[in-house]
Design a protein around this motif. Structure first.
Motif, short mmCIF file in Angstrom:
data_model
loop_
_atom_site.label_atom_id
_atom_site.label_comp_id
_atom_site.label_asym_id
_atom_site.label_seq_id
_atom_site.Cartn_x
_atom_site.Cartn_y
_atom_site.Cartn_z
N HIS A 165 2.14 6.45 -7.01
CA HIS A 165 1.07 7.33 -7.45
C HIS A 165 1.48 8.79 -7.28
O HIS A 165 1.28 9.61 -8.18
N LYS A 166 2.06 9.12 -6.13
CA LYS A 166 2.52 10.48 -5.89
C LYS A 166 3.61 10.89 -6.87
O LYS A 166 3.63 12.01 -7.37
N GLY A 222 0.82 -1.21 0.00
CA GLY A 222 0.00 0.00 0.00
C GLY A 222 0.85 1.25 0.00
O GLY A 222 0.57 2.21 -0.71
N VAL A 223 1.91 1.23 0.77
CA VAL A 223 2.82 2.38 0.84
C VAL A 223 3.52 2.55 -0.51
O VAL A 223 3.65 3.67 -1.01
N LYS A 224 3.96 1.45 -1.09
CA LYS A 224 4.67 1.53 -2.38
C LYS A 224 3.75 2.06 -3.47
O LYS A 224 4.15 2.90 -4.26
N ARG A 225 2.50 1.58 -3.50
CA ARG A 225 1.55 2.06 -4.51
C ARG A 225 1.30 3.55 -4.35
O ARG A 225 1.24 4.28 -5.31
N ARG A 226 1.16 3.99 -3.11
CA ARG A 226 0.91 5.40 -2.86
C ARG A 226 2.12 6.24 -3.28
O ARG A 226 1.97 7.30 -3.86
N SER A 227 3.33 5.76 -3.01
CA SER A 227 4.54 6.47 -3.42
C SER A 227 4.64 6.55 -4.94
O SER A 227 5.00 7.59 -5.48
#
Length: 71
Positions: free
Chosen positions: A12-13, A5-10
């Motif tokens: 995406h940002k 989840g953290v990697k996907r958010r990073s």
């Protein structure tokens, strides 16, 4: 939260940042070409890029730094 989840958010940002930077550079090129350095404003560049003026310093701290990147 999982590391996925953290990697996907990073990711995406990072993608949003890259898109915004491209939009700013394209807008800045057009505005500088049309109005020259002194006639160009960060507000006009931001409006053309479709971003709030307050977001520009996050990408380029000064109009001069943006101009140097465009040329």
């Amino acid at each position: 939260m999982s590391s996925r989840g953290v990697k996907r958010r990073s990711n995406h940002k990072a993608a949003i940042r890259e898109e915004n930077e491209k939009a700013i550079l394209a807008a800045a090129e057009a505005v500088f070409a049309a109005f020259g350095y002194s006639g160009a404003s960060t507000g006009r560049i931001a409006a053309r890029a479709g971003l709030p003026k307050a977001n520009l310093p996050y990408y380029f701290p000064t109009k001069e730094s943006l101009y140097r990147r465009v040329i």
